[in-house]
Scaffold this motif. Structure first.
Motif, mmCIF file in Angstrom:
data_model
loop_
_atom_site.group_PDB
_atom_site.id
_atom_site.type_symbol
_atom_site.label_atom_id
_atom_site.label_comp_id
_atom_site.label_asym_id
_atom_site.label_seq_id
_atom_site.Cartn_x
_atom_site.Cartn_y
_atom_site.Cartn_z
ATOM 1 N N VAL A 85 0.844 -1.195 0.000
ATOM 2 C CA VAL A 85 0.000 0.000 0.000
ATOM 3 C C VAL A 85 0.883 1.250 0.000
ATOM 4 N N PRO A 86 0.606 2.210 -0.890
ATOM 5 C CA PRO A 86 1.408 3.438 -0.899
ATOM 6 C C PRO A 86 1.109 4.299 0.329
ATOM 7 N N LEU A 87 2.112 5.020 0.810
ATOM 8 C CA LEU A 87 1.961 5.923 1.944
ATOM 9 C C LEU A 87 2.195 7.349 1.451
ATOM 10 N N HIS A 88 1.150 8.142 1.434
ATOM 11 C CA HIS A 88 1.248 9.517 0.939
ATOM 12 C C HIS A 88 1.225 10.495 2.114
ATOM 13 N N VAL A 89 2.253 11.315 2.196
ATOM 14 C CA VAL A 89 2.341 12.343 3.227
ATOM 15 C C VAL A 89 2.243 13.696 2.540
ATOM 16 N N HIS A 90 1.221 14.477 2.915
ATOM 17 C CA HIS A 90 0.965 15.772 2.269
ATOM 18 C C HIS A 90 0.893 15.611 0.748
ATOM 19 N N ALA A 106 -9.730 -3.317 5.414
ATOM 20 C CA ALA A 106 -9.970 -2.110 6.205
ATOM 21 C C ALA A 106 -8.899 -1.930 7.281
ATOM 22 N N ASP A 107 -8.436 -3.043 7.853
ATOM 23 C CA ASP A 107 -7.394 -2.948 8.883
ATOM 24 C C ASP A 107 -6.073 -2.467 8.293
ATOM 25 N N VAL A 108 -5.772 -2.922 7.085
ATOM 26 C CA VAL A 108 -4.549 -2.476 6.413
ATOM 27 C C VAL A 108 -4.635 -0.982 6.113
ATOM 28 N N ARG A 109 -5.816 -0.524 5.668
ATOM 29 C CA ARG A 109 -5.999 0.912 5.404
ATOM 30 C C ARG A 109 -5.815 1.727 6.682
ATOM 31 N N GLU A 110 -6.355 1.213 7.794
ATOM 32 C CA GLU A 110 -6.225 1.922 9.068
ATOM 33 C C GLU A 110 -4.769 1.995 9.515
ATOM 34 N N ALA A 111 -4.047 0.881 9.349
ATOM 35 C CA ALA A 111 -2.626 0.868 9.710
ATOM 36 C C ALA A 111 -1.846 1.867 8.850
ATOM 37 N N ALA A 112 -2.165 1.903 7.565
ATOM 38 C CA ALA A 112 -1.492 2.849 6.671
ATOM 39 C C ALA A 112 -1.781 4.290 7.094
ATOM 40 N N ALA A 113 -3.026 4.553 7.519
ATOM 41 C CA ALA A 113 -3.395 5.901 7.964
ATOM 42 C C ALA A 113 -2.615 6.286 9.222
ATOM 43 N N TRP A 114 -2.429 5.334 10.144
ATOM 44 C CA TRP A 114 -1.630 5.597 11.352
ATOM 45 C C TRP A 114 -0.199 5.974 10.978
ATOM 46 N N ILE A 115 0.357 5.191 10.049
ATOM 47 C CA ILE A 115 1.743 5.437 9.641
ATOM 48 C C ILE A 115 1.875 6.818 9.007
ATOM 49 N N VAL A 116 0.946 7.161 8.130
ATOM 50 C CA VAL A 116 0.985 8.466 7.466
ATOM 51 C C VAL A 116 0.903 9.592 8.493
ATOM 52 N N GLU A 117 0.009 9.442 9.479
ATOM 53 C CA GLU A 117 -0.124 10.472 10.512
ATOM 54 C C GLU A 117 1.172 10.616 11.305
ATOM 55 N N ALA A 118 1.806 9.478 11.617
ATOM 56 C CA ALA A 118 3.080 9.525 12.353
ATOM 57 C C ALA A 118 4.159 10.222 11.533
ATOM 58 N N LEU A 119 4.213 9.932 10.241
ATOM 59 C CA LEU A 119 5.210 10.569 9.377
ATOM 60 C C LEU A 119 4.950 12.068 9.253
ATOM 61 N N GLU A 120 3.680 12.447 9.194
ATOM 62 C CA GLU A 120 3.345 13.873 9.118
ATOM 63 C C GLU A 120 3.793 14.593 10.386
#
Length: 337
Positions: A85-90, A106-120
Motif C-alpha cells: 500500500v502506498p503511503l502519501h504524506v501531504h 480495512a485494517d490495512v488501510r487503518e494501519a497505513a493511515a496511522w503510519i501516514v499520521e506519524a510521518l506527518e
C-alpha cells in the motif's frame, strides 16, 4: 484492549518520528505486525529498501517486486495474502507498507493511515526544529554594527592613555563575540548567560560612560539552571538600545535572577523611555518591525521549550521604563546544557 491498541499506536508514532529511513523503523514494523496479527510486515522508503518484521520473509523477491510497482504507480498492489500500500504524506509518496498474511483490507488501510499520521507529525517536528535553529541564527546575526564600531573605537582610544583598561575591554569584547557567534548547543546555563550579560554591560558602560548604571544580581541556587541559549542577552541589549540610549541623562539597567519555588525567575528592568503597552504586545506577536525581532524570537523559543504558559512578561508604559520577566522551571526533562 483499547488502551493496549492506543499505547501501541503511540509507540509506532514515536518510532517513526525520523521517517522510514530512521532507526526506529524495525520497531515500528514489529508494532504494526502485532496490531494486525499477520505473518510479516515491511516498511519501505523511497529507495525501495524494505525493513521487515519479524524477519525477511522467504518470498521477499515477490514482495520487493510489489514495492517497486507501488513506487512507480503510487497505487495499491497485491496478490493472494500479500499486499503493498502506498503511503502519501501531504499528497506526496513517502514509502510503502507491505503486509503478508490474512487480514481485513480495512485494517490495512487503518494501519497505513496511522503510519501516514506519524510521518506527518515527524516532518512537522523536524520543520519546527529547523525553524528554531533559523531563529537562533537570526539572533546571532543581530549584533549591532553600531555597538561594535563604538566599542572598538573606545578600546582604540584607550590603547595609549590606559593600556590595561584597553586590554581588559578587548578581552570582554572577544568574550562577547565568541559567545554570541559560537556554535553552541541548544541549551546553556543561567551562569553562562549572566556572564555574557556582564560582559556586554561592561562594554556598553565603556561606550556610554556615566549615562549607564547597571546592577546584576543572581542567586547561587539558580546558576546551574539550564535554559535555551541566547535567551537573556537579547533582553539586556534591548533594554540598553531601546530604553537607555534614546533617553537623556543617566539610565539604570537591573538584572536579577532568583528561585521562586520550583521556578527560576529572571527580570531585566530599565528606567528608560518605555513604550506603549500595545506596541509591546505587537512586538511579542512578531509585528514590531525588523529592529525588535529579538523579543518575539525569545518569547517563541521559551514557549516551544516549556509550553504556552511560559514565555516573556513585559511591563511597560511611555516614559516609565520597561521590565521583562522570564519564568522557567528549574528542572525540565530534556533541557540539558
Amino acid at each position: 484492549m483499547a488502551v493496549s491498541v492506543l499505547s501501541m499506536a503511540r509507540h509506532i508514532a514515536e518510532e517513526l518520528k525520523d521517517g522510514l529511513s530512521g532507526s526506529g523503523v524495525r520497531s515500528a514494523a514489529r508494532g504494526i505486525r502485532r496490531l494486525l496479527g499477520v505473518d510479516f510486515v515491511g516498511l519501505a522508503d523511497l529507495s525501495g529498501t524494505v525493513t521487515w518484521a519479524p524477519v525477511e520473509p522467504p518470498f521477499y523477491a515477490d514482495a520487493n517486486s510489489l514495492v517497486e510497482k507501488v513506487l512507480h504507480s503510487e497505487n495499491r498492489e497485491g496478490r493472494s495474502q500479500l499486499v503493498a500500500v502506498p503511503l502519501h504524506v501531504h499528497q506526496e509518496l513517502a514509502g510503502v507498507l507491505v503486509v503478508a498474511g490474512a487480514t481485513r483490507r480495512a485494517d490495512v488501510r487503518e494501519a497505513a493511515a496511522w503510519i501516514v499520521e506519524a510521518l506527518e507529525r515527524g516532518r512537522l517536528a523536524a520543520s519546527a526544529e529547523q525553524a528554531a535553529q533559523a531563529e537562533l541564527r537570526a539572533l546571532r546575526a543581530e549584533i549591532s554594527p553600531h555597538f561594535v564600531y563604538n566599542a572598538l573605537t573606545v578600546i582604540a582610544a584607550l590603547v595609549s592613555s590606559d593600556p590595561d583598561r584597553s586590554r581588559e575591554l578587548m578581552l570582554d569584547f572577544a568574550d562577547y563575540i565568541r559567545y554570541s557567534l559560537a556554535k553552541h548547543g541548544e541549551y546553556t546555563t543561567v551562569a553562562d548567560e549572566f556572564h555574557a550579560i556582564e560582559t556586554y554591560l561592561a562594554l556598553q558602560r565603556a561606550v556610554l560612560g556615566e549615562r549607564l548604571r547597571m546592577q546584576v544580581r543572581v542567586a547561587p541556587e539558580v546558576l546551574a539552571v539550564a535554559l535555551p541559549y541566547l535567551v537573556l542577552q537579547p533582553l539586556v541589549e534591548n533594554a540598553v538600545r531601546h530604553g537607555i540610549e534614546p533617553r537623556a541623562g543617566t539610565g539604570h539597567v537591573q538584572v536579577r535572577g532568583e528561585a521562586e519555588g520550583n521556578d527560576c525567575v529572571i527580570s531585566v528592568e530599565d528606567d528608560g523611555v518605555g513604550m506603549d503597552p500595545a506596541l509591546a504586545e505587537a512586538i511579542l506577536a512578531g509585528r514590531g518591525g525588523t529592529d525588535s525581532v529579538g523579543l518575539a524570537n525569545v518569547d517563541r523559543r521559551l514557549r516551544n521549550v516549556y509550553g504556552p504558559w511560559y514565555g516573556l512578561v513585559v511591563e511597560t508604559a511611555d516614559g516609565e521604563g520597561t521590565r521583562v520577566v522570564v519564568r522557567i522551571p528549574r528542572f525540565q526533562p530534556g533541557v540539558i546544557p
